[in-house]
Design a protein around this motif. Structure first.
Motif, PDB file in Angstrom:
ATOM      1  N   MET A  28      27.190  -5.003  -1.217  1.00 50.63           N
ATOM      2  CA  MET A  28      26.541  -5.352   0.043  1.00 50.63           C
ATOM      3  C   MET A  28      27.573  -5.764   1.090  1.00 50.63           C
ATOM      4  O   MET A  28      27.502  -5.329   2.245  1.00 50.63           O
ATOM      5  N   LEU A  29      28.520  -6.616   0.682  1.00 46.99           N
ATOM      6  CA  LEU A  29      29.567  -7.036   1.618  1.00 46.99           C
ATOM      7  C   LEU A  29      30.340  -5.829   2.141  1.00 46.99           C
ATOM      8  O   LEU A  29      30.618  -5.728   3.336  1.00 46.99           O
ATOM      9  N   ARG A  63      29.341  -2.892   2.482  1.00 47.04           N
ATOM     10  CA  ARG A  63      28.511  -2.079   3.377  1.00 47.04           C
ATOM     11  C   ARG A  63      28.278  -2.770   4.709  1.00 47.04           C
ATOM     12  O   ARG A  63      27.586  -2.233   5.579  1.00 47.04           O
ATOM     13  N   VAL A 123      26.986  -6.105   5.113  1.00 47.32           N
ATOM     14  CA  VAL A 123      26.016  -7.207   5.131  1.00 47.32           C
ATOM     15  C   VAL A 123      26.782  -8.508   5.340  1.00 47.32           C
ATOM     16  O   VAL A 123      27.839  -8.732   4.745  1.00 47.32           O
ATOM     17  N   SER A 124      26.261  -9.361   6.162  1.00 48.31           N
ATOM     18  CA  SER A 124      26.891 -10.642   6.452  1.00 48.31           C
ATOM     19  C   SER A 124      26.968 -11.498   5.191  1.00 48.31           C
ATOM     20  O   SER A 124      25.990 -11.573   4.433  1.00 48.31           O
ATOM     21  N   ASP A 150      24.094 -13.693   4.346  1.00 52.97           N
ATOM     22  CA  ASP A 150      22.834 -13.079   3.936  1.00 52.97           C
ATOM     23  C   ASP A 150      22.850 -12.538   2.506  1.00 52.97           C
ATOM     24  O   ASP A 150      21.791 -12.270   1.935  1.00 52.97           O
ATOM     25  N   VAL A 151      24.045 -12.363   1.936  1.00 53.06           N
ATOM     26  CA  VAL A 151      24.162 -11.718   0.626  1.00 53.06           C
ATOM     27  C   VAL A 151      23.410 -12.483  -0.458  1.00 53.06           C
ATOM     28  O   VAL A 151      22.634 -11.892  -1.221  1.00 53.06           O
ATOM     29  N   LYS A 205      19.574 -12.193  -0.187  1.00 55.64           N
ATOM     30  CA  LYS A 205      19.084 -10.843  -0.470  1.00 55.64           C
ATOM     31  C   LYS A 205      19.097 -10.541  -1.965  1.00 55.64           C
ATOM     32  O   LYS A 205      18.332  -9.704  -2.440  1.00 55.64           O
TER      33      LYS A 205
END
Length: 138
Positions: free
Chosen positions: A57-58, A60, A62-63, A66-67, A70
C-alpha cells in the motif's frame, strides 16, 4: 513477531528461547512446549503478511497514516506503520519464504523446532540463504 519486524535480533532470539523454555498454556492451563512452534510460526506469518500488505500500500502511494486503518490495525497502529516503513517488499517476501521453508523443514526433517526458528532468524537478520525446494532432499 514484533522483534523481527523491528529488526531487533537479540530480542527475537531471547523471545524464541523464552517461548521454548516456558511453553504455551493449553486450555487446561498446563504448559505445553509442543504448541510453541505452530503458535510462533502462525503469529509470525500473520504479522509478516500484514506488513507485506502494508508495504504494498505504501509503495502504491497510500498515506502512512491511512495504512494501519485500511488493514484493520487499530492497536499500536503507529508501531505497525513504523515496522512497515522499515521493511521493504523484498525483505518481507524473503521472510515469508524463509518462514514457509522453516515449517516445511519441521514436517519433512524432524529437526528440533527451536533450532528451525533460530535458523529462520538467521535468514531474516543475517541474510543466510534459503534453500530452494528443488535443492532439498526430502
Amino acid at each position: 513477531a514484533e522483534a523481527v519486524l523491528s529488526n531487533d535480533k537479540q530480542r527475537a532470539l531471547r523471545s524464541v528461547r523464552a517461548m521454548f523454555d516456558r511453553g504455551v498454556r493449553g486450555k487446561d492451563g498446563k504448559q505445553d512446549t509442543g504448541g510453541v512452534f505452530p503458535f510462533a510460526t502462525s503469529w509470525l506469518w500473520r504479522s509478516l503478511a500484514k506488513a507485506y500488505e502494508g508495504r504494498q500500500m505504501l509503495d502504491r502511494g497510500v498515506s502512512p497514516r491511512d495504512v494501519a486503518a485500511k488493514l484493520g490495525v487499530f492497536q499500536f497502529a503507529e508501531r505497525f506503520v513504523e515496522q512497515v516503513q522499515k521493511n521493504n517488499l523484498s525483505r518481507l517476501r524473503r521472510g515469508l519464504l524463509a518462514l514457509h521453508h522453516c515449517a516445511r523443514q519441521l514436517r519433512f526433517t524432524g529437526e528440533e523446532p527451536d533450532l528451525l526458528l533460530e535458523r529462520f532468524l538467521g535468514q531474516w537478520f543475517d541474510g543466510r540463504p534459503i534453500p530452494r525446494a528443488e535443492d532439498l532432499e526430502l
